[in-house]
Design an enzyme around this catalytic site. Sequence first.
Site, mmCIF file in Angstrom:
data_model
loop_
_atom_site.group_PDB
_atom_site.id
_atom_site.type_symbol
_atom_site.label_atom_id
_atom_site.label_comp_id
_atom_site.label_asym_id
_atom_site.label_seq_id
_atom_site.Cartn_x
_atom_site.Cartn_y
_atom_site.Cartn_z
ATOM 1 N N HIS A 1 15.672 19.181 46.641
ATOM 2 C CA HIS A 1 15.889 19.089 48.030
ATOM 3 C C HIS A 1 16.746 20.105 48.427
ATOM 4 O O HIS A 1 16.997 21.010 49.247
ATOM 5 C CB HIS A 1 16.556 17.593 48.514
ATOM 6 C CG HIS A 1 15.298 16.485 48.447
ATOM 7 N ND1 HIS A 1 15.464 15.530 47.875
ATOM 8 C CD2 HIS A 1 14.151 16.526 49.169
ATOM 9 C CE1 HIS A 1 14.752 14.672 47.874
ATOM 10 N NE2 HIS A 1 13.586 15.296 48.757
ATOM 11 N N LYS B 1 10.197 0.213 54.654
ATOM 12 C CA LYS B 1 10.309 0.725 53.283
ATOM 13 C C LYS B 1 11.440 0.429 52.511
ATOM 14 O O LYS B 1 12.474 0.566 52.933
ATOM 15 C CB LYS B 1 10.122 2.163 53.233
ATOM 16 C CG LYS B 1 9.323 2.815 52.064
ATOM 17 C CD LYS B 1 9.118 4.090 52.124
ATOM 18 C CE LYS B 1 8.918 4.922 51.269
ATOM 19 N NZ LYS B 1 8.670 6.583 51.274
ATOM 20 N N ARG C 1 5.700 21.390 46.464
ATOM 21 C CA ARG C 1 5.878 21.542 44.990
ATOM 22 C C ARG C 1 4.357 21.957 44.600
ATOM 23 O O ARG C 1 4.356 22.855 43.967
ATOM 24 C CB ARG C 1 6.469 20.182 44.589
ATOM 25 C CG ARG C 1 7.760 19.990 44.658
ATOM 26 C CD ARG C 1 8.112 18.481 44.496
ATOM 27 N NE ARG C 1 7.104 17.481 45.072
ATOM 28 C CZ ARG C 1 7.301 16.271 45.182
ATOM 29 N NH1 ARG C 1 8.289 15.842 44.486
ATOM 30 N NH2 ARG C 1 6.524 15.422 45.992
ATOM 31 N N SER D 1 12.004 12.194 44.359
ATOM 32 C CA SER D 1 12.992 11.015 44.245
ATOM 33 C C SER D 1 12.632 9.945 43.236
ATOM 34 O O SER D 1 13.353 9.178 42.684
ATOM 35 C CB SER D 1 13.293 10.914 45.601
ATOM 36 O OG SER D 1 13.993 11.697 46.229
HETATM 37 O O1 PNS Z 1 10.555 12.135 52.129
HETATM 38 P P1 PNS Z 1 9.431 11.844 52.726
HETATM 39 O O2 PNS Z 1 9.293 10.387 52.661
HETATM 40 O O3 PNS Z 1 8.211 12.629 52.401
HETATM 41 O O4 PNS Z 1 9.702 12.117 54.284
HETATM 42 C C1 PNS Z 1 8.591 11.611 55.383
HETATM 43 C C2 PNS Z 1 9.053 11.760 56.412
HETATM 44 C C3 PNS Z 1 10.043 10.858 56.907
HETATM 45 C C4 PNS Z 1 9.343 13.093 56.966
HETATM 46 C C5 PNS Z 1 7.758 11.210 57.476
HETATM 47 O O5 PNS Z 1 7.463 10.153 56.917
HETATM 48 C C6 PNS Z 1 8.472 11.101 58.911
HETATM 49 O O6 PNS Z 1 8.320 12.200 59.691
HETATM 50 N N1 PNS Z 1 8.292 9.640 59.515
HETATM 51 C C7 PNS Z 1 8.560 9.228 60.665
HETATM 52 C C8 PNS Z 1 6.984 8.928 61.572
HETATM 53 C C9 PNS Z 1 6.451 10.248 61.958
HETATM 54 O O7 PNS Z 1 6.961 10.782 62.677
HETATM 55 N N2 PNS Z 1 5.450 10.672 61.094
HETATM 56 C C10 PNS Z 1 4.910 11.797 61.286
HETATM 57 C C11 PNS Z 1 3.776 11.941 62.455
HETATM 58 S S1 PNS Z 1 2.559 10.614 62.004
#
Ligand code: PNS
Length: 163
Positions: free
Chosen positions: A17, A41, A90, A128
């Site tokens: 990150h 979660k 990645r 992570s």
């Molecule tokens: O680090 P991550 O877990 O891959 O991040 C994922 C994240 C938090 C960016 C994504 O799940 C997110 O934006 N969640 C909020 C809900 C949302 O807006 N989802 C995208 C449209 S379905």
Amino acid sequence: MKLAIYPGSFDPVTNGHIDILEKTSKIFDKINVAVIHNVYKQALFTLEERVQLIKESTRHLDNVEVDCFSGLLATYLEDKEVCAIIRGLRTVTDFEYEMHMAMMNKKLIREIDTIFVMSDTDYIFVSSSAVKEAALLGGDVSSLVPPAVKIGLEEKLKARRET
Ligand code: PNS
């Protein structure tokens, strides 16, 4: 001013990150790291801990700020002048999930595109969840996470051993 958002769970932030932030902080005027508060979660680190670890690990990047959000990213972005959503890529396995999320976000917020940034080859395998698993089983992850996160993981491991 070119403001970009870098959303994620960051449970915890890794050197992968930080690499993405180091690259993108040279491109955008300001980057807002947005840590999700997901009530559904179970995270190892609390929201406050995740935010604090990112702040400590990005002290060398003076155009990076840390904030948090819950619910839809699109809703969080509604009142912000954000020009791009940053996501790291990645491997090709990341791509399908990321592409769907980018397309959904584009439907919800027409004006904002997702920019994908390739991870450095040193961090292709770093996630992570892998870092957490290795650290909580006693593995040395010091080359994969910022120093503050290493200490945080050691504290979590110690607390688990004591219970
Ligand atoms: O680090 P991550 O877990 O891959 O991040 C994922 C994240 C938090 C960016 C994504 O799940 C997110 O934006 N969640 C909020 C809900 C949302 O807006 N989802 C995208 C449209 S379905």
